[in-house]
Design a protein around this motif. Structure first.
Motif, PDB file in Angstrom:
ATOM      1  N   GLY A 146       9.565  -2.340  40.364  1.00  0.00           N
ATOM      2  CA  GLY A 146       8.643  -3.147  41.156  1.00  0.00           C
ATOM      3  C   GLY A 146       9.379  -4.178  41.990  1.00  0.00           C
ATOM      4  N   GLY A 147       8.631  -4.836  42.848  1.00  0.00           N
ATOM      5  CA  GLY A 147       9.228  -5.854  43.692  1.00  0.00           C
ATOM      6  C   GLY A 147       8.294  -6.256  44.809  1.00  0.00           C
ATOM      7  N   SER A 148       8.856  -6.955  45.779  1.00  0.00           N
ATOM      8  CA  SER A 148       8.086  -7.408  46.935  1.00  0.00           C
ATOM      9  C   SER A 148       8.543  -6.651  48.168  1.00  0.00           C
ATOM     10  CB  SER A 148       8.283  -8.912  47.146  1.00  0.00           C
ATOM     11  OG  SER A 148       7.779  -9.639  46.048  1.00  0.00           O
ATOM     12  N   VAL A 149       7.585  -6.241  48.972  1.00  0.00           N
ATOM     13  CA  VAL A 149       7.893  -5.467  50.165  1.00  0.00           C
ATOM     14  C   VAL A 149       6.846  -5.784  51.234  1.00  0.00           C
ATOM     15  CG1 VAL A 149       6.539  -3.473  49.402  1.00  0.00           C
ATOM     16  CG2 VAL A 149       8.466  -3.133  50.963  1.00  0.00           C
ATOM     17  N   GLN A 150       7.225  -5.592  52.480  1.00  0.00           N
ATOM     18  CA  GLN A 150       6.265  -5.791  53.561  1.00  0.00           C
ATOM     19  C   GLN A 150       5.401  -4.545  53.728  1.00  0.00           C
ATOM     20  OE1 GLN A 150       8.517  -7.061  57.035  1.00  0.00           O
ATOM     21  NE2 GLN A 150       8.012  -9.188  56.540  1.00  0.00           N
ATOM     22  N   ALA A 151       4.235  -4.752  54.307  1.00  0.00           N
ATOM     23  CA  ALA A 151       3.340  -3.629  54.574  1.00  0.00           C
ATOM     24  C   ALA A 151       4.066  -2.554  55.376  1.00  0.00           C
ATOM     25  CB  ALA A 151       2.108  -4.120  55.334  1.00  0.00           C
ATOM     26  N   GLY A 152       3.841  -1.322  54.989  1.00  0.00           N
ATOM     27  CA  GLY A 152       4.515  -0.202  55.621  1.00  0.00           C
ATOM     28  C   GLY A 152       5.794   0.215  54.917  1.00  0.00           C
ATOM     29  N   GLY A 153       6.241  -0.601  53.995  1.00  0.00           N
ATOM     30  CA  GLY A 153       7.470  -0.311  53.265  1.00  0.00           C
ATOM     31  C   GLY A 153       7.261   0.642  52.104  1.00  0.00           C
ATOM     32  N   SER A 154       8.339   0.863  51.365  1.00  0.00           N
ATOM     33  CA  SER A 154       8.328   1.812  50.252  1.00  0.00           C
ATOM     34  C   SER A 154       8.953   1.204  49.009  1.00  0.00           C
ATOM     35  CB  SER A 154       9.119   3.077  50.627  1.00  0.00           C
ATOM     36  OG  SER A 154       8.551   3.742  51.725  1.00  0.00           O
ATOM     37  N   LEU A 155       8.508   1.690  47.874  1.00  0.00           N
ATOM     38  CA  LEU A 155       9.105   1.360  46.583  1.00  0.00           C
ATOM     39  C   LEU A 155       9.037   2.600  45.708  1.00  0.00           C
ATOM     40  CD1 LEU A 155       7.578  -2.152  45.672  1.00  0.00           C
ATOM     41  CD2 LEU A 155       9.983  -1.670  46.157  1.00  0.00           C
ATOM     42  N   ARG A 156       9.959   2.703  44.752  1.00  0.00           N
ATOM     43  CA  ARG A 156       9.876   3.761  43.762  1.00  0.00           C
ATOM     44  C   ARG A 156       9.892   3.148  42.373  1.00  0.00           C
ATOM     45  NH1 ARG A 156      13.617   8.997  42.132  1.00  0.00           N
ATOM     46  NH2 ARG A 156      14.949   7.396  41.207  1.00  0.00           N
ATOM     47  N   LEU A 157       8.842   3.407  41.637  1.00  0.00           N
ATOM     48  CA  LEU A 157       8.746   2.953  40.254  1.00  0.00           C
ATOM     49  C   LEU A 157       9.284   4.043  39.329  1.00  0.00           C
ATOM     50  CD1 LEU A 157       5.162   1.391  40.223  1.00  0.00           C
ATOM     51  CD2 LEU A 157       7.321   0.357  40.925  1.00  0.00           C
ATOM     52  N   SER A 158       9.882   3.613  38.238  1.00  0.00           N
ATOM     53  CA  SER A 158      10.355   4.524  37.212  1.00  0.00           C
ATOM     54  C   SER A 158       9.782   4.096  35.866  1.00  0.00           C
ATOM     55  CB  SER A 158      11.883   4.508  37.120  1.00  0.00           C
ATOM     56  OG  SER A 158      12.471   4.907  38.333  1.00  0.00           O
ATOM     57  N   CYS A 159       9.586   5.055  34.993  1.00  0.00           N
ATOM     58  CA  CYS A 159       9.107   4.769  33.643  1.00  0.00           C
ATOM     59  C   CYS A 159       9.907   5.636  32.681  1.00  0.00           C
ATOM     60  CB  CYS A 159       7.622   5.062  33.534  1.00  0.00           C
ATOM     61  SG  CYS A 159       6.948   4.860  31.870  1.00  0.00           S
ATOM     62  N   ALA A 160      10.698   4.977  31.856  1.00  0.00           N
ATOM     63  CA  ALA A 160      11.532   5.684  30.890  1.00  0.00           C
ATOM     64  C   ALA A 160      10.798   5.795  29.560  1.00  0.00           C
ATOM     65  CB  ALA A 160      12.850   4.941  30.701  1.00  0.00           C
ATOM     66  N   TYR A 161      10.792   7.003  29.016  1.00  0.00           N
ATOM     67  CA  TYR A 161      10.068   7.320  27.778  1.00  0.00           C
ATOM     68  C   TYR A 161      11.069   7.514  26.642  1.00  0.00           C
ATOM     69  CZ  TYR A 161       7.631  10.565  24.595  1.00  0.00           C
ATOM     70  OH  TYR A 161       7.104  11.190  23.501  1.00  0.00           O
ATOM     71  N   LEU A 180       3.078   1.339  52.123  1.00  0.00           N
ATOM     72  CA  LEU A 180       2.391   0.392  51.248  1.00  0.00           C
ATOM     73  C   LEU A 180       1.513  -0.561  52.050  1.00  0.00           C
ATOM     74  CD1 LEU A 180       5.246  -0.204  48.714  1.00  0.00           C
ATOM     75  CD2 LEU A 180       2.918   0.476  48.100  1.00  0.00           C
ATOM     76  N   LYS A 181       0.400  -0.924  51.436  1.00  0.00           N
ATOM     77  CA  LYS A 181      -0.569  -1.828  52.040  1.00  0.00           C
ATOM     78  C   LYS A 181      -0.741  -3.053  51.150  1.00  0.00           C
ATOM     79  CE  LYS A 181      -3.202   2.179  53.695  1.00  0.00           C
ATOM     80  NZ  LYS A 181      -4.534   2.848  53.684  1.00  0.00           N
TER      81      LYS A 181
END
Length: 127
Positions: A9-24, A86-87
């Motif tokens: 997670g993090g902060s990004v401007q509209a139109g940007g991208s992020l990739r979340l990961s979840c380790a099990y 992102l919006k």
């Protein structure tokens, strides 16, 4: 004991991208449907996307379809959520969740049906 640890997670401007990961950890990852939910301030937790144990079936909320992509790597015991375009309304705490199922044709959206939850990761999208 199944444990889920989310990151990315993090902060990004509209139109940007992020990739979340979840380790099990703590069980057989390939026996679980994995899903992402989110909860914005003052709102109820909602389903975002989910993927069957084999990866053959995915399910998306209408608000993210075409912008978000859920995927998994069973060799790495990890599920991902790629978020593009992102919006500001995507701002929320994002949670990964796991539900035991070997049914490849179904990915449910019901919160109570998911047995295990991660700690959440904050995503903030500014306009």
């Amino acid at each position: 004991q199944v444990q889920l640890v989310s990151s990315g997670g993090g902060s990004v401007q509209a139109g940007g991208s992020l990739r979340l990961s979840c380790a099990y950890s703590g069980g057989t990852f390939s026996s679980y449907i994995m899903a992402w939910f989110r909860q914005a301030p003052g709102k109820e937790r909602e389903f975002v996307a989910g993927i069957s144990w084999s990866g053959s079936t995915t399910n998306y909320a209408g608000s993210v379809k075409g912008r978000f992509t859920v995927s998994r790597d069973n060799a790495k015991n990890t599920v991902y959520l790629q978020m593009n375009s992102l919006k500001p309304e995507d701002t929320a705490v994002y949670y990964c969740a796991a539900r035991y199922s070997r049914n490849s044709a179904y990915v449910g959206r019901s919160i109570p049906s998911y047995e295990y939850w991660g700690q959440g990761t904050q995503v903030t999208v500014s306009s």
